[in-house]
Design a protein around this motif. Sequence first.
Motif, PDB file in Angstrom:
ATOM      1  N   PHE A  83    -117.587 -56.195  82.571  1.00  0.00           N
ATOM      2  CA  PHE A  83    -118.754 -56.056  83.441  1.00  0.00           C
ATOM      3  C   PHE A  83    -119.998 -55.753  82.616  1.00  0.00           C
ATOM      4  CE2 PHE A  83    -115.065 -55.215  85.999  1.00  0.00           C
ATOM      5  CZ  PHE A  83    -115.321 -55.971  87.128  1.00  0.00           C
ATOM      6  N   GLN A  84    -121.142 -56.056  83.225  1.00  0.00           N
ATOM      7  CA  GLN A  84    -122.417 -55.847  82.532  1.00  0.00           C
ATOM      8  C   GLN A  84    -122.596 -54.364  82.175  1.00  0.00           C
ATOM      9  OE1 GLN A  84    -125.601 -57.627  84.682  1.00  0.00           O
ATOM     10  NE2 GLN A  84    -127.074 -57.316  83.040  1.00  0.00           N
ATOM     11  N   THR A  85    -122.190 -53.488  83.090  1.00  0.00           N
ATOM     12  CA  THR A  85    -122.237 -52.048  82.800  1.00  0.00           C
ATOM     13  C   THR A  85    -120.823 -51.512  82.891  1.00  0.00           C
ATOM     14  OG1 THR A  85    -124.342 -52.073  83.967  1.00  0.00           O
ATOM     15  CG2 THR A  85    -123.461 -49.922  83.404  1.00  0.00           C
ATOM     16  N   PRO A  86    -120.110 -51.507  81.767  1.00  0.00           N
ATOM     17  CA  PRO A  86    -118.693 -51.161  81.844  1.00  0.00           C
ATOM     18  C   PRO A  86    -118.454 -49.699  82.194  1.00  0.00           C
ATOM     19  CG  PRO A  86    -119.241 -52.211  79.729  1.00  0.00           C
ATOM     20  CD  PRO A  86    -120.529 -51.872  80.409  1.00  0.00           C
ATOM     21  N   ILE A  87    -117.428 -49.481  82.974  1.00  0.00           N
ATOM     22  CA  ILE A  87    -116.991 -48.127  83.326  1.00  0.00           C
ATOM     23  C   ILE A  87    -116.003 -47.669  82.256  1.00  0.00           C
ATOM     24  CG2 ILE A  87    -115.779 -46.741  85.071  1.00  0.00           C
ATOM     25  CD1 ILE A  87    -118.224 -48.002  86.251  1.00  0.00           C
ATOM     26  N   VAL A  88    -116.161 -46.429  81.792  1.00  0.00           N
ATOM     27  CA  VAL A  88    -115.160 -45.894  80.858  1.00  0.00           C
ATOM     28  C   VAL A  88    -114.554 -44.630  81.447  1.00  0.00           C
ATOM     29  CG1 VAL A  88    -116.286 -46.853  78.809  1.00  0.00           C
ATOM     30  CG2 VAL A  88    -116.846 -44.523  79.542  1.00  0.00           C
ATOM     31  N   MET A  89    -113.349 -44.330  80.978  1.00  0.00           N
ATOM     32  CA  MET A  89    -112.689 -43.104  81.455  1.00  0.00           C
ATOM     33  C   MET A  89    -113.009 -41.961  80.505  1.00  0.00           C
ATOM     34  SD  MET A  89    -109.006 -44.690  82.461  1.00  0.00           S
ATOM     35  CE  MET A  89    -108.796 -45.399  80.857  1.00  0.00           C
ATOM     36  N   ARG A  90    -112.951 -40.742  81.037  1.00  0.00           N
ATOM     37  CA  ARG A  90    -113.267 -39.562  80.206  1.00  0.00           C
ATOM     38  C   ARG A  90    -112.062 -39.205  79.348  1.00  0.00           C
ATOM     39  NH1 ARG A  90    -118.489 -36.994  80.889  1.00  0.00           N
ATOM     40  NH2 ARG A  90    -117.737 -36.339  78.874  1.00  0.00           N
ATOM     41  N   ARG A  91    -111.826 -40.055  78.385  1.00  0.00           N
ATOM     42  CA  ARG A  91    -110.807 -39.778  77.372  1.00  0.00           C
ATOM     43  C   ARG A  91    -111.253 -40.519  76.131  1.00  0.00           C
ATOM     44  NH1 ARG A  91    -105.617 -42.500  80.352  1.00  0.00           N
ATOM     45  NH2 ARG A  91    -106.384 -41.447  82.184  1.00  0.00           N
ATOM     46  N   THR A  92    -110.479 -40.484  75.077  1.00  0.00           N
ATOM     47  CA  THR A  92    -110.998 -41.048  73.822  1.00  0.00           C
ATOM     48  C   THR A  92    -111.185 -42.559  73.930  1.00  0.00           C
ATOM     49  OG1 THR A  92    -108.833 -41.479  72.897  1.00  0.00           O
ATOM     50  CG2 THR A  92    -109.787 -39.307  72.424  1.00  0.00           C
ATOM     51  N   VAL A  93    -111.992 -43.069  73.012  1.00  0.00           N
ATOM     52  CA  VAL A  93    -112.200 -44.516  72.921  1.00  0.00           C
ATOM     53  C   VAL A  93    -110.844 -45.199  72.718  1.00  0.00           C
ATOM     54  CG1 VAL A  93    -113.187 -46.298  71.403  1.00  0.00           C
ATOM     55  CG2 VAL A  93    -114.575 -44.305  72.081  1.00  0.00           C
ATOM     56  N   GLN A  94    -110.041 -44.645  71.834  1.00  0.00           N
ATOM     57  CA  GLN A  94    -108.721 -45.234  71.553  1.00  0.00           C
ATOM     58  C   GLN A  94    -107.876 -45.299  72.831  1.00  0.00           C
ATOM     59  OE1 GLN A  94    -105.803 -42.743  69.653  1.00  0.00           O
ATOM     60  NE2 GLN A  94    -105.352 -44.342  68.135  1.00  0.00           N
ATOM     61  N   ASP A  95    -107.865 -44.221  73.598  1.00  0.00           N
ATOM     62  CA  ASP A  95    -107.040 -44.209  74.815  1.00  0.00           C
ATOM     63  C   ASP A  95    -107.600 -45.124  75.895  1.00  0.00           C
ATOM     64  OD1 ASP A  95    -105.135 -42.651  73.714  1.00  0.00           O
ATOM     65  OD2 ASP A  95    -105.732 -40.789  74.700  1.00  0.00           O
ATOM     66  N   ASN A  96    -108.924 -45.256  75.943  1.00  0.00           N
ATOM     67  CA  ASN A  96    -109.513 -46.221  76.874  1.00  0.00           C
ATOM     68  C   ASN A  96    -109.035 -47.630  76.553  1.00  0.00           C
ATOM     69  OD1 ASN A  96    -111.968 -45.649  78.901  1.00  0.00           O
ATOM     70  ND2 ASN A  96    -111.891 -44.012  77.382  1.00  0.00           N
ATOM     71  N   ILE A  97    -109.012 -47.946  75.275  1.00  0.00           N
ATOM     72  CA  ILE A  97    -108.651 -49.317  74.884  1.00  0.00           C
ATOM     73  C   ILE A  97    -107.148 -49.560  75.062  1.00  0.00           C
ATOM     74  CG2 ILE A  97    -108.614 -50.936  72.920  1.00  0.00           C
ATOM     75  CD1 ILE A  97    -111.270 -49.599  72.014  1.00  0.00           C
ATOM     76  N   ALA A  98    -106.352 -48.512  74.824  1.00  0.00           N
ATOM     77  CA  ALA A  98    -104.887 -48.653  74.972  1.00  0.00           C
ATOM     78  C   ALA A  98    -104.469 -48.730  76.451  1.00  0.00           C
ATOM     79  CB  ALA A  98    -104.197 -47.463  74.314  1.00  0.00           C
ATOM     80  N   TYR A  99    -105.334 -48.229  77.332  1.00  0.00           N
ATOM     81  CA  TYR A  99    -104.960 -48.026  78.733  1.00  0.00           C
ATOM     82  C   TYR A  99    -104.323 -49.260  79.423  1.00  0.00           C
ATOM     83  CZ  TYR A  99    -105.284 -46.571  83.575  1.00  0.00           C
ATOM     84  OH  TYR A  99    -104.988 -46.270  84.877  1.00  0.00           O
ATOM     85  N   PRO A 100    -104.929 -50.453  79.308  1.00  0.00           N
ATOM     86  CA  PRO A 100    -104.319 -51.599  80.011  1.00  0.00           C
ATOM     87  C   PRO A 100    -102.891 -51.890  79.545  1.00  0.00           C
ATOM     88  CG  PRO A 100    -106.503 -52.162  79.186  1.00  0.00           C
ATOM     89  CD  PRO A 100    -106.161 -50.833  78.604  1.00  0.00           C
ATOM     90  N   LEU A 101    -102.585 -51.592  78.296  1.00  0.00           N
ATOM     91  CA  LEU A 101    -101.214 -51.817  77.822  1.00  0.00           C
ATOM     92  C   LEU A 101    -100.283 -50.770  78.406  1.00  0.00           C
ATOM     93  CD1 LEU A 101    -101.498 -52.639  74.018  1.00  0.00           C
ATOM     94  CD2 LEU A 101    -101.197 -54.206  75.947  1.00  0.00           C
ATOM     95  N   ILE A 102    -100.785 -49.542  78.496  1.00  0.00           N
ATOM     96  CA  ILE A 102     -99.941 -48.455  78.991  1.00  0.00           C
ATOM     97  C   ILE A 102     -99.628 -48.646  80.481  1.00  0.00           C
ATOM     98  CG2 ILE A 102     -99.934 -45.943  79.398  1.00  0.00           C
ATOM     99  CD1 ILE A 102    -101.270 -45.817  76.531  1.00  0.00           C
ATOM    100  N   VAL A 103    -100.630 -49.107  81.249  1.00  0.00           N
ATOM    101  CA  VAL A 103    -100.308 -49.354  82.667  1.00  0.00           C
ATOM    102  C   VAL A 103     -99.369 -50.543  82.836  1.00  0.00           C
ATOM    103  CG1 VAL A 103    -102.350 -48.302  83.735  1.00  0.00           C
ATOM    104  CG2 VAL A 103    -102.434 -50.689  83.100  1.00  0.00           C
ATOM    105  N   ARG A 104     -99.308 -51.391  81.812  1.00  0.00           N
ATOM    106  CA  ARG A 104     -98.340 -52.499  81.885  1.00  0.00           C
ATOM    107  C   ARG A 104     -96.982 -52.106  81.307  1.00  0.00           C
ATOM    108  NH1 ARG A 104    -103.146 -55.162  82.108  1.00  0.00           N
ATOM    109  NH2 ARG A 104    -103.181 -57.368  82.715  1.00  0.00           N
ATOM    110  N   GLY A 105     -96.820 -50.832  80.948  1.00  0.00           N
ATOM    111  CA  GLY A 105     -95.488 -50.356  80.559  1.00  0.00           C
ATOM    112  C   GLY A 105     -95.279 -50.088  79.081  1.00  0.00           C
ATOM    113  N   ALA A 106     -96.309 -50.278  78.240  1.00  0.00           N
ATOM    114  CA  ALA A 106     -96.141 -49.990  76.812  1.00  0.00           C
ATOM    115  C   ALA A 106     -96.084 -48.470  76.608  1.00  0.00           C
ATOM    116  CB  ALA A 106     -97.314 -50.564  76.024  1.00  0.00           C
ATOM    117  N   GLY A 107     -95.413 -48.035  75.540  1.00  0.00           N
ATOM    118  CA  GLY A 107     -95.411 -46.610  75.205  1.00  0.00           C
ATOM    119  C   GLY A 107     -96.776 -46.215  74.656  1.00  0.00           C
ATOM    120  N   LYS A 108     -97.065 -44.893  74.676  1.00  0.00           N
ATOM    121  CA  LYS A 108     -98.354 -44.401  74.211  1.00  0.00           C
ATOM    122  C   LYS A 108     -98.591 -44.779  72.744  1.00  0.00           C
ATOM    123  CE  LYS A 108    -100.851 -40.616  76.115  1.00  0.00           C
ATOM    124  NZ  LYS A 108    -100.939 -39.272  76.536  1.00  0.00           N
ATOM    125  N   ARG A 109     -97.522 -44.627  71.950  1.00  0.00           N
ATOM    126  CA  ARG A 109     -97.632 -44.882  70.518  1.00  0.00           C
ATOM    127  C   ARG A 109     -97.981 -46.347  70.238  1.00  0.00           C
ATOM    128  NH1 ARG A 109     -94.698 -42.688  65.664  1.00  0.00           N
ATOM    129  NH2 ARG A 109     -94.179 -44.676  64.695  1.00  0.00           N
TER     130      ARG A 109
END
Length: 240
Positions: A83-109
């Motif tokens: 989106f033109q003005t992206p929404i971010v979550m209040r957690r680290t940049v790394q965790d924001n970027i990992a998030y779509p994988l984690i909701v699809r079932g990947a482990g945190k690591r």
Amino acid sequence: MVEAEALFPVVLDDVSVYRKQTRVLGPLNIRFEQTGCTVLMGPNGAGKTTFLRLLHGLVRPREGKVVWALPPEQTYARQSFVFQTPIVMRRTVQDNIAYPLIVRGAGKRQGRQQADEWIDRVGLAHVAHKDAGVISGGERQKLALARALITAPDVLFLDEPSTNLDGASTRDIEALIQAVVRDGTRVFLATHDLGQARRLADNILFIHHGAILEHAECDAFFDHPATPEARSFLRGDILL
Ligand SMILES: Nc1ncnc2c1ncn2[C@@H]1O[C@H](COP(=O)(O)OP(=O)(O)OP(=O)(O)O)[C@@H](O)[C@H]1O
């Protein structure tokens, strides 16, 4: 390995989008094939964002239909939208970027490991462990791009992806977009930046008052625009 079934072509069949009683897009009749980068151009309010959202299923047509080669539940899961003005979550940049994988079932690591690869590719290593709520607008756009690409989407929608970026960052982001297009991701991008359109587009969709006035190869559009509106737009006139 089993090849994933193709999402394309996508066909828009007499599609119109309304806001209350006003038609803001359409009627649209167009078909897009599997490869390349389509850049949407047109003045403010022309309908570019609505067009991207329509393709991604975020806006429903009141008339006509958008038909992908696969059913909606398979189609939209294989697409990402920046989106033109992206929404971010209040957690680290790394965790924001990992998030779509984690909701699809990947482990945190595993999620964080893959996030780190994208953090390098978009140039966010210096803020990887910062709270995403405090990074700059440009960094936020890079975060959004990395978060969109981490799932290896078949289709990437980008709405003004470099609005907040300086020249060097814009160049890096454009190189990344070109690389993913080369690797087979289908890109649809809306931009006001004529230079960016020239650099990235395989073809241009020129929209004015919700109608497609031109759909042409990039060079053909810039060298020989077919409509008076596109000629004015390219001259820098204000289009009413
Ligand atoms: N949520 C909404 N409610 C009412 N009207 C809307 C809404 N979103 C968009 N519109 C209207 O739809 C039309 C198309 O808007 P859209 O944002 O798609 O244009 P755009 O080409 O992306 O513009 P810009 O370049 O300014 O981002 C405009 O007339 C706009 O005012």
